[in-house]
Design an enzyme around this catalytic site. Structure first.
Site, PDB file in Angstrom:
ATOM      1  N   ASN A   7       0.871  -1.180   0.000  1.00 27.55           N
ATOM      2  CA  ASN A   7       0.000   0.000   0.000  1.00 27.55           C
ATOM      3  C   ASN A   7       0.907   1.229   0.000  1.00 27.55           C
ATOM      4  O   ASN A   7       1.497   1.585   1.012  1.00 27.55           O
ATOM      5  CB  ASN A   7      -0.877  -0.042   1.262  1.00 27.55           C
ATOM      6  CG  ASN A   7      -1.823   1.130   1.339  1.00 27.55           C
ATOM      7  OD1 ASN A   7      -1.786   2.034   0.505  1.00 27.55           O
ATOM      8  ND2 ASN A   7      -2.678   1.114   2.341  1.00 27.55           N
ATOM      9  N   ARG A  91      -2.674  -2.016  -3.426  1.00 27.68           N
ATOM     10  CA  ARG A  91      -3.862  -1.205  -3.200  1.00 27.68           C
ATOM     11  C   ARG A  91      -3.805  -0.029  -4.169  1.00 27.68           C
ATOM     12  O   ARG A  91      -2.820   0.693  -4.217  1.00 27.68           O
ATOM     13  CB  ARG A  91      -3.870  -0.685  -1.767  1.00 27.68           C
ATOM     14  CG  ARG A  91      -5.058   0.188  -1.530  1.00 27.68           C
ATOM     15  CD  ARG A  91      -5.002   0.866  -0.201  1.00 27.68           C
ATOM     16  NE  ARG A  91      -6.216   1.645  -0.031  1.00 27.68           N
ATOM     17  CZ  ARG A  91      -6.319   2.662   0.791  1.00 27.68           C
ATOM     18  NH1 ARG A  91      -5.294   3.017   1.524  1.00 27.68           N
ATOM     19  NH2 ARG A  91      -7.444   3.320   0.892  1.00 27.68           N
ATOM     20  N   HIS A 180     -12.845   3.443   0.034  1.00 27.93           N
ATOM     21  CA  HIS A 180     -12.810   2.486   1.156  1.00 27.93           C
ATOM     22  C   HIS A 180     -13.589   1.208   0.820  1.00 27.93           C
ATOM     23  O   HIS A 180     -14.045   0.512   1.727  1.00 27.93           O
ATOM     24  CB  HIS A 180     -13.455   3.097   2.429  1.00 27.93           C
ATOM     25  CG  HIS A 180     -12.708   4.247   3.020  1.00 27.93           C
ATOM     26  ND1 HIS A 180     -13.346   5.331   3.553  1.00 27.93           N
ATOM     27  CD2 HIS A 180     -11.392   4.480   3.178  1.00 27.93           C
ATOM     28  CE1 HIS A 180     -12.457   6.201   4.023  1.00 27.93           C
ATOM     29  NE2 HIS A 180     -11.254   5.702   3.791  1.00 27.93           N
ATOM     30  N   LEU A 209     -14.676   4.739   9.904  1.00 20.83           N
ATOM     31  CA  LEU A 209     -14.339   6.029  10.510  1.00 20.83           C
ATOM     32  C   LEU A 209     -12.870   6.031  10.921  1.00 20.83           C
ATOM     33  O   LEU A 209     -12.507   5.498  11.976  1.00 20.83           O
ATOM     34  CB  LEU A 209     -15.225   6.290  11.738  1.00 20.83           C
ATOM     35  CG  LEU A 209     -16.740   6.109  11.537  1.00 20.83           C
ATOM     36  CD1 LEU A 209     -17.492   6.358  12.834  1.00 20.83           C
ATOM     37  CD2 LEU A 209     -17.257   7.047  10.449  1.00 20.83           C
ATOM     38  N   ASN A 211      -9.071   8.464   9.817  1.00 18.18           N
ATOM     39  CA  ASN A 211      -8.756   9.842   9.483  1.00 18.18           C
ATOM     40  C   ASN A 211      -9.623  10.318   8.337  1.00 18.18           C
ATOM     41  O   ASN A 211     -10.186  11.396   8.369  1.00 18.18           O
ATOM     42  CB  ASN A 211      -7.286   9.944   9.094  1.00 18.18           C
ATOM     43  CG  ASN A 211      -6.537  10.668  10.164  1.00 18.18           C
ATOM     44  OD1 ASN A 211      -7.071  11.578  10.788  1.00 18.18           O
ATOM     45  ND2 ASN A 211      -5.306  10.258  10.385  1.00 18.18           N
ATOM     46  N   GLY A 212      -9.723   9.467   7.318  1.00 26.09           N
ATOM     47  CA  GLY A 212     -10.741   9.642   6.285  1.00 26.09           C
ATOM     48  C   GLY A 212     -11.940   8.829   6.741  1.00 26.09           C
ATOM     49  O   GLY A 212     -11.761   7.836   7.437  1.00 26.09           O
ATOM     50  N   ARG A 241     -10.593  16.779   6.757  1.00 26.60           N
ATOM     51  CA  ARG A 241     -11.383  17.111   5.558  1.00 26.60           C
ATOM     52  C   ARG A 241     -12.770  17.602   5.943  1.00 26.60           C
ATOM     53  O   ARG A 241     -13.375  17.082   6.889  1.00 26.60           O
ATOM     54  CB  ARG A 241     -11.524  15.877   4.661  1.00 26.60           C
ATOM     55  CG  ARG A 241     -10.262  15.541   3.915  1.00 26.60           C
ATOM     56  CD  ARG A 241     -10.410  14.239   3.146  1.00 26.60           C
ATOM     57  NE  ARG A 241      -9.424  13.265   3.590  1.00 26.60           N
ATOM     58  CZ  ARG A 241      -9.441  11.984   3.266  1.00 26.60           C
ATOM     59  NH1 ARG A 241     -10.390  11.498   2.502  1.00 26.60           N
ATOM     60  NH2 ARG A 241      -8.502  11.169   3.709  1.00 26.60           N
ATOM     61  N   ASP A 283      -6.344  14.229  15.468  1.00 25.29           N
ATOM     62  CA  ASP A 283      -6.316  12.908  16.087  1.00 25.29           C
ATOM     63  C   ASP A 283      -7.451  12.810  17.096  1.00 25.29           C
ATOM     64  O   ASP A 283      -7.541  13.612  18.024  1.00 25.29           O
ATOM     65  CB  ASP A 283      -4.967  12.683  16.782  1.00 25.29           C
ATOM     66  CG  ASP A 283      -4.796  11.222  17.175  1.00 25.29           C
ATOM     67  OD1 ASP A 283      -5.678  10.689  17.862  1.00 25.29           O
ATOM     68  OD2 ASP A 283      -3.794  10.618  16.766  1.00 25.29           O
ATOM     69  N   ARG A 285      -8.031  10.900  19.431  1.00 25.56           N
ATOM     70  CA  ARG A 285      -7.684  10.677  20.844  1.00 25.56           C
ATOM     71  C   ARG A 285      -7.540  12.016  21.557  1.00 25.56           C
ATOM     72  O   ARG A 285      -7.996  12.193  22.685  1.00 25.56           O
ATOM     73  CB  ARG A 285      -6.377   9.882  20.968  1.00 25.56           C
ATOM     74  CG  ARG A 285      -6.599   8.400  20.712  1.00 25.56           C
ATOM     75  CD  ARG A 285      -5.306   7.695  20.478  1.00 25.56           C
ATOM     76  NE  ARG A 285      -4.774   8.020  19.134  1.00 25.56           N
ATOM     77  CZ  ARG A 285      -3.944   7.269  18.465  1.00 25.56           C
ATOM     78  NH1 ARG A 285      -3.502   6.163  19.000  1.00 25.56           N
ATOM     79  NH2 ARG A 285      -3.526   7.596  17.265  1.00 25.56           N
ATOM     80  N   GLY A 331      -9.826   3.229  12.486  1.00 26.65           N
ATOM     81  CA  GLY A 331      -9.241   3.780  13.709  1.00 26.65           C
ATOM     82  C   GLY A 331     -10.239   4.273  14.741  1.00 26.65           C
ATOM     83  O   GLY A 331     -10.242   3.826  15.886  1.00 26.65           O
ATOM     84  N   GLY A 333     -13.739   4.232  14.447  1.00 25.24           N
ATOM     85  CA  GLY A 333     -14.881   3.315  14.577  1.00 25.24           C
ATOM     86  C   GLY A 333     -14.577   2.138  15.483  1.00 25.24           C
ATOM     87  O   GLY A 333     -15.424   1.695  16.266  1.00 25.24           O
ATOM     88  N   ASN A 335     -12.116   2.124  17.820  1.00 23.38           N
ATOM     89  CA  ASN A 335     -11.547   2.511  19.123  1.00 23.38           C
ATOM     90  C   ASN A 335     -12.278   3.622  19.856  1.00 23.38           C
ATOM     91  O   ASN A 335     -11.775   4.124  20.861  1.00 23.38           O
ATOM     92  CB  ASN A 335     -10.096   2.957  18.929  1.00 23.38           C
ATOM     93  CG  ASN A 335      -9.226   1.829  18.445  1.00 23.38           C
ATOM     94  OD1 ASN A 335      -9.024   0.857  19.157  1.00 23.38           O
ATOM     95  ND2 ASN A 335      -8.743   1.942  17.229  1.00 23.38           N
ATOM     96  N   GLU A 384      -8.151  -4.628   5.244  1.00 24.26           N
ATOM     97  CA  GLU A 384      -8.094  -4.414   3.797  1.00 24.26           C
ATOM     98  C   GLU A 384      -6.976  -5.238   3.167  1.00 24.26           C
ATOM     99  O   GLU A 384      -7.113  -5.722   2.048  1.00 24.26           O
ATOM    100  CB  GLU A 384      -7.879  -2.919   3.511  1.00 24.26           C
ATOM    101  CG  GLU A 384      -9.108  -2.089   3.838  1.00 24.26           C
ATOM    102  CD  GLU A 384      -8.810  -0.621   4.076  1.00 24.26           C
ATOM    103  OE1 GLU A 384      -8.220  -0.304   5.130  1.00 24.26           O
ATOM    104  OE2 GLU A 384      -9.156   0.209   3.240  1.00 24.26           O
TER     105      GLU A 384
HETATM  106  P1  AMP Z   1      -7.152   5.205  10.456  1.00 27.16           P
HETATM  107  O1  AMP Z   1      -7.221   6.261   9.396  1.00 27.16           O
HETATM  108  O2  AMP Z   1      -8.162   4.107  10.275  1.00 27.16           O
HETATM  109  O3  AMP Z   1      -5.760   4.693  10.705  1.00 27.16           O
HETATM  110  O4  AMP Z   1      -7.582   5.930  11.817  1.00 27.16           O
HETATM  111  C1  AMP Z   1      -6.823   6.946  12.391  1.00 27.16           C
HETATM  112  C2  AMP Z   1      -7.635   7.645  13.466  1.00 27.16           C
HETATM  113  O5  AMP Z   1      -8.027   6.684  14.458  1.00 27.16           O
HETATM  114  C3  AMP Z   1      -6.835   8.722  14.186  1.00 27.16           C
HETATM  115  O6  AMP Z   1      -7.508   9.959  14.156  1.00 27.16           O
HETATM  116  C4  AMP Z   1      -6.755   8.207  15.607  1.00 27.16           C
HETATM  117  O7  AMP Z   1      -6.869   9.209  16.526  1.00 27.16           O
HETATM  118  C5  AMP Z   1      -7.951   7.296  15.726  1.00 27.16           C
HETATM  119  N1  AMP Z   1      -7.702   6.362  16.819  1.00 27.16           N
HETATM  120  C6  AMP Z   1      -6.743   5.436  16.912  1.00 27.16           C
HETATM  121  N2  AMP Z   1      -6.770   4.843  18.125  1.00 27.16           N
HETATM  122  C7  AMP Z   1      -7.771   5.442  18.823  1.00 27.16           C
HETATM  123  C8  AMP Z   1      -8.272   5.313  20.136  1.00 27.16           C
HETATM  124  N3  AMP Z   1      -7.749   4.420  20.977  1.00 27.16           N
HETATM  125  N4  AMP Z   1      -9.315   6.094  20.510  1.00 27.16           N
HETATM  126  C9  AMP Z   1      -9.862   6.998  19.658  1.00 27.16           C
HETATM  127  N5  AMP Z   1      -9.395   7.172  18.399  1.00 27.16           N
HETATM  128  C10 AMP Z   1      -8.376   6.413  17.983  1.00 27.16           C
END
Ligand code: AMP
Length: 399
Positions: A7, A91, A180, A209, A211-212, A241, A283, A285, A331, A333, A335, A384
Site C-alpha cells: 500500500n 492497493r 474504502h 471512521l 482519518n478519512g 477534511r 487525532d 484521541r 481507527g 470506529g 476505538n 483491507e
Molecule cells: P485510520 O485512518 O483508520 O488509521 O484511523 C486513524 C484515526 O483513528 C486517528 O484519528 C486516531 O486518533 C484514531 N484512533 C486510533 N486509536 C484510537 C483510540 N484508541 N481512541 C480513539 N481514536 C483512535
C-alpha cells in the site's frame, strides 16, 4: 503460497506478507519518510523483536528493494528468496468506471490507473510508482491491482450521478465513485458471517471512521450508495477534511478572499474537519481527551462530526428501506466508544439500541447492541490487506 501486499502512499509504504494456506501474516512493516531525510523501515514478525532500518531511501524503488532485502535477510527475514513470493497485490485508490473487480496488472491497466490520476492526484501517482518499482525488482512475479472504488461500481446511475450538466459525466467522468470499498466489503461480509445469515438477505450500513471516513449502504452484498463521491473529500466530516459543504463556499473563497485553487484545496483537505473546528488536533484521541475536559471547541467539533454521521445513517436507512446491521470500523470506529454512542444516540426509534457496557470495546470484533435491539450493531476491525491478498491469490491461482 505467499502473497505480498503493498500500500503505497506519497512518502510512505505499508506492506504485509501473507501465508495464504493459513491467511496468517508472516511479516508486516512500514517504510516512512521516503524521499525525505530520516527514511526508516520498521518490520514486525510475530515472536521476534521489531527490526528497524535507518537508511536513506530516495525513492519508492529503493524503499521496496530494502523491504525485499529485509524479508529475505538471513537474520531478520522470513523467507529464503524472493521466488517464494507468488504475487504482489497493490492497493490502488481509484479505478474509475473501468474496474469493478481486482485485476492482473498489464500495460493497459497501468495506463488506466495513470488516466485516473487526473481525478485522484494525491493517491494514484504513488500507487503507480509502487507498482512499477515492484515490476522492476520482481520482473517475473504477477502484480494485481485492488481498487478502493471497485466495490461501489454496483451503484445505480440515479445514485452516482450529480445534478450537473450531463456532459460533465460523459466527457469528464464527473460522478460519484466512492472509496474504502475493500473495507466496506470486508466488514459487511464478516458481519453477515457472524450473524449466520446470507449477505444477500441483509441491509447493512458500514461506517469506516478513520482519518478519512465514509459510510456505505449495502443491500444484498452490494454497495447501493456511499458518502464519498467524485473524490474522498465528499461526505461526512473527517479528521482534516470538511466533507460535504455548500459547493458555493470554494467559489466565495476564491472570489472574495482571492485564494488560489491550491489554497482552497489545502483548506478543504488539510485544515478542516474536526481539526478545523477544534483547532486542537485531527487525532480523535486528542479531541476525546479535550471533550472529556469540557473544552468548548472539542465538544463543538465532536457534535458536528457525530451529527454528520448520524444524519447519513438516517438517509441510508431510508434508501435501504430499513437496516439489519450497522458496523463500525477503522481507527475511530474500532476505538471510539464515545463516538459510537453519540452517533447512535436518539436512533432507538429505528430499533437501534447499544449496550453501554459492551460498547466499552476497543479494537476487537464485538456485537455491541442490546439483546432486544432490532438492529445488530458491531465493532469489526477492518482488514483491507487480507482482502487484497485474497483477491490476488484468486487471480494468480486461475492464471
Ligand atoms: P485510520 O485512518 O483508520 O488509521 O484511523 C486513524 C484515526 O483513528 C486517528 O484519528 C486516531 O486518533 C484514531 N484512533 C486510533 N486509536 C484510537 C483510540 N484508541 N481512541 C480513539 N481514536 C483512535
Amino acid at each position: 503460497m505467499k502473497i505480498l501486499v503493498i500500500n503505497c502512499g506519497s512518502s510512505s509504504l505499508k506492506y504485509q506478507l501473507f501465508d495464504m494456506e493459513t491467511e496468517n501474516v508472516i511479516a508486516k512493516g512500514i517504510v516512512e519518510r521516503i524521499g525525505i531525510e530520516g527514511s526508516m523501515l520498521v518490520q514486525k514478525v510475530e515472536g521476534k523483536d521489531k527490526f528497524i532500518l535507518n537508511k536513506p531511501m530516495e525513492n519508492h524503488k529503493i524503499a521496496i528493494s530494502f523491504v525485499l532485502d529485509t524479508l529475505i535477510d538471513k537474520e531478520n527475514g522470513v523467507i529464503k528468496s524472493m521466488d517464494e513470493i507468488a504475487a504482489v497485490g497493490h492497493r490502488v485508490v481509484h479505478g474509475g468506471e473501468k474496474y469493478s473487480e481486482s485485476i492482473l496488472i498489464d500495460k493497459k491497466v497501468k495506463d488506466s490507473i495513470n488516466e485516473c490520476s487526473k481525478i485522484a492526484p494525491l493517491h494514484n501517482p504513488p500507487n503507480i510508482v509502487g507498482i512499477e518499482a515492484c515490476e522492476e525488482l520482481m520482473p517475473s512475479t504477477p502484480m494485481v491491482a485492488v481498487f478502493d472504488t471497485a466495490f461501489h461500481q454496483t451503484m445505480k446511475k440515479d445514485v452516482f450521478l450529480y445534478a450537473l450538466p450531463y456532459e460533465l459525466y460523459e466527457k469528464h467522468g464527473i460522478r460519484k465513485y466512492g472509496f474504502h470499498g475493500t473495507s466496506h466489503k470486508y466488514v459487511s461480509e464478516e458481519a453477515a458471517k457472524y450473524m449466520g445469515r446470507n449477505i444477500s438477505d441483509l441491509r447493512i450500513i458500514t461506517c469506516h471512521l478513520g482519518n478519512g471516513a465514509s459510510l456505505c449502504a449495502i443491500k444484498n452484498g452490494e454497495s447501493i450508495d456511499t458518502t464519498m463521491g467524485f473524490t474522498p473529500l465528499e461526505g461526512v466530516v473527517m479528521g482534516t477534511r470538511s466533507g460535504s459543504i455548500d459547493p458555493a463556499i470554494p467559489l466565495y473563497l476564491m472570489s472574495e478572499l482571492k485564494l488560489t485553487i491550491d489554497e482552497v484545496g489545502n483548506i478543504l483537505n488539510k485544515k478542516s474537519g474536526v481539526l478545523g473546528i477544534s483547532q486542537i488536533s485531527s487525532d480523535f484521541r486528542d479531541i476525546e481527551t479535550a471533550y472529556k475536559n469540557g473544552d468548548e471547541r472539542a465538544i463543538l467539533a465532536f457534535n458536528i462530526y457525530h451529527n454528520s454521521i448520524k444524519k447519513q445513517i438516517g438517509a441510508f436507512i431510508a434508501e435501504l428501506g430499513g437496516v439489519d446491521a450497522i458496523v463500525f470500523t477503522a481507527g475511530v470506529g474500532e476505538n471510539g466508544p464515545i463516538t459510537r454512542e453519540l452517533i447512535l444516540k436518539d436512533l432507538e426509534f429505528f430499533g437501534i439500541k447499544i449496550d453501554k457496557k459492551k460498547n466499552e470495546v476497543r479494537g476487537e470484533f464485538k456485537e455491541i447492541s442490546t439483546d432486544d435491539s432490532n438492529v445488530k450493531v458491531f465493532v469489526i476491525p477492518t482488514n483491507e490487506e487480507l482482502v487484497i491478498a485474497r483477491d490476488t491469490l484468486d487471480l494468480v491461482k486461475n492464471k
